[in-house]
Design a protein around this motif. Sequence first.
Motif, PDB file in Angstrom:
ATOM      1  N   ASP A 197      -7.862   4.488  -0.233  1.00 57.09           N
ATOM      2  CA  ASP A 197      -8.204   5.525  -1.213  1.00 57.09           C
ATOM      3  C   ASP A 197      -9.657   5.979  -1.079  1.00 57.09           C
ATOM      4  O   ASP A 197      -9.981   7.138  -1.361  1.00 57.09           O
ATOM      5  CB  ASP A 197      -7.959   5.016  -2.636  1.00 57.09           C
ATOM      6  N   PRO A 212      -9.749  -5.339  -6.987  1.00 56.14           N
ATOM      7  CA  PRO A 212      -8.715  -5.856  -6.080  1.00 56.14           C
ATOM      8  C   PRO A 212      -8.799  -7.372  -5.954  1.00 56.14           C
ATOM      9  O   PRO A 212      -9.886  -7.938  -5.914  1.00 56.14           O
ATOM     10  CB  PRO A 212      -9.066  -5.171  -4.746  1.00 56.14           C
ATOM     11  N   ASP A 233      -4.084  -5.124  -2.498  1.00 57.82           N
ATOM     12  CA  ASP A 233      -5.019  -4.396  -3.368  1.00 57.82           C
ATOM     13  C   ASP A 233      -6.218  -3.889  -2.568  1.00 57.82           C
ATOM     14  O   ASP A 233      -6.661  -2.750  -2.730  1.00 57.82           O
ATOM     15  CB  ASP A 233      -5.553  -5.315  -4.485  1.00 57.82           C
ATOM     16  N   ASN A 275      -2.606   1.025  -7.615  1.00 60.67           N
ATOM     17  CA  ASN A 275      -3.906   0.400  -7.410  1.00 60.67           C
ATOM     18  C   ASN A 275      -4.253  -0.593  -8.521  1.00 60.67           C
ATOM     19  O   ASN A 275      -4.105  -0.290  -9.697  1.00 60.67           O
ATOM     20  CB  ASN A 275      -4.994   1.475  -7.338  1.00 60.67           C
ATOM     21  N   THR A 276      -4.709  -1.788  -8.123  1.00 63.96           N
ATOM     22  CA  THR A 276      -5.162  -2.797  -9.075  1.00 63.96           C
ATOM     23  C   THR A 276      -6.656  -2.990  -8.888  1.00 63.96           C
ATOM     24  O   THR A 276      -7.112  -3.296  -7.794  1.00 63.96           O
ATOM     25  CB  THR A 276      -4.437  -4.138  -8.845  1.00 63.96           C
ATOM     26  N   THR A 277      -7.411  -2.767  -9.948  1.00 62.52           N
ATOM     27  CA  THR A 277      -8.865  -2.943  -9.853  1.00 62.52           C
ATOM     28  C   THR A 277      -9.352  -3.924 -10.917  1.00 62.52           C
ATOM     29  O   THR A 277      -8.894  -3.866 -12.055  1.00 62.52           O
ATOM     30  CB  THR A 277      -9.597  -1.591 -10.047  1.00 62.52           C
ATOM     31  N   LEU A 288      -5.275  -1.018  -0.189  1.00 64.49           N
ATOM     32  CA  LEU A 288      -5.031   0.225  -0.932  1.00 64.49           C
ATOM     33  C   LEU A 288      -6.335   0.866  -1.377  1.00 64.49           C
ATOM     34  O   LEU A 288      -6.519   2.087  -1.263  1.00 64.49           O
ATOM     35  CB  LEU A 288      -4.131  -0.055  -2.139  1.00 64.49           C
ATOM     36  N   LEU A 289      -7.275   0.066  -1.879  1.00 65.02           N
ATOM     37  CA  LEU A 289      -8.553   0.610  -2.319  1.00 65.02           C
ATOM     38  C   LEU A 289      -9.325   1.179  -1.130  1.00 65.02           C
ATOM     39  O   LEU A 289      -9.922   2.262  -1.215  1.00 65.02           O
ATOM     40  CB  LEU A 289      -9.382  -0.467  -3.021  1.00 65.02           C
ATOM     41  N   ALA A 311     -10.599   8.443  -6.514  1.00 67.68           N
ATOM     42  CA  ALA A 311     -10.932   7.074  -6.115  1.00 67.68           C
ATOM     43  C   ALA A 311     -12.434   6.864  -6.018  1.00 67.68           C
ATOM     44  O   ALA A 311     -12.952   5.787  -6.332  1.00 67.68           O
ATOM     45  CB  ALA A 311     -10.276   6.753  -4.775  1.00 67.68           C
ATOM     46  N   MET A 362       0.826  -1.201   0.000  1.00 65.88           N
ATOM     47  CA  MET A 362       0.000   0.000   0.000  1.00 65.88           C
ATOM     48  C   MET A 362       0.861   1.252   0.000  1.00 65.88           C
ATOM     49  O   MET A 362       0.565   2.233  -0.675  1.00 65.88           O
ATOM     50  CB  MET A 362      -0.909   0.002   1.226  1.00 65.88           C
TER      51      MET A 362
END
Length: 279
Positions: free
Chosen positions: A226, A214, A219, A210-212, A222-223, A246, A205
């Motif tokens: 955000d 997640p 992931d 960011n990976t979407t 981090l989301l 975000a 993080m």
Amino acid sequence: MDRLEIFKSIATRAGKGELTFPANVNATLKLQEALDDPDCHIDAAAKMVTAEPVLSARTVAIANSAAYNRSGDEITSVRVAVNRLGFRTLKAMVAAVIVRQLGSGISDPVLRAKAARLWEHTAHVAALAQVLAKKVSRIDAETAMFAAIVHEVGGFYLLSQAESYPGLLDDNTEDWIEYGEKLIGRGVLRQLGVPDQVLQAVEGMWHGGNTTPPRTLGDTLLLANDLAPVISPLHPPESANARQVAAMIDFAVGSGGTLHSVLDESAEEIESLAGALLV
């Protein structure tokens, strides 16, 4: 000693495990060790929790939150709360107490306000991480909540030390991002015995990217960070812009759902859990 040198000095001591914790933190760490014992019985756990007023209140509040109280039956017993939550969630509650205790000795009103704001941010990230893990990334929700609770522990430790260095946190600088989150945070997390899986997720993080949608714990954390409506007071003001960006992120979840629909449907659960953590 200038600001950067102070950050480096604290980070070096943290990396060597030379950390100074308040006495109440050391006592709670012993409780954490007791809960790690596979032979610890629920009655013994409930007795230890009852001996800690703050932990007792938070444990009962979490057990009554929408995230854990599916039946709607409110409880007041610590033992019933511990039984409902289970040991893994209870350990996350102990971690929450430890994180907050790091700032308990701060007397400077400005630093105390920062610590309070940082915990408010942490509580929202934890609630979001729990729901996102359960309903979006489909990973272990208790681990996600635990990771979120400790993800700013370096910041709390720095705030606990900042009174010794007047003016250290007057401005939000890149020095904190570089030496606080990465080096100080890593040292404190290791000293608290945080599992490697969680440590690696928190470090991921810090590095961003960011990976979407997640898929991993990192992931998800981090989301959640955000999306949190409260920004960390230790981050630059432009973090608020990142929050707005975000909030516009959306993607498909499962069959027919989207991130926005999941968040809307889980709004009460998220608010209830965050509120219980703020008790």
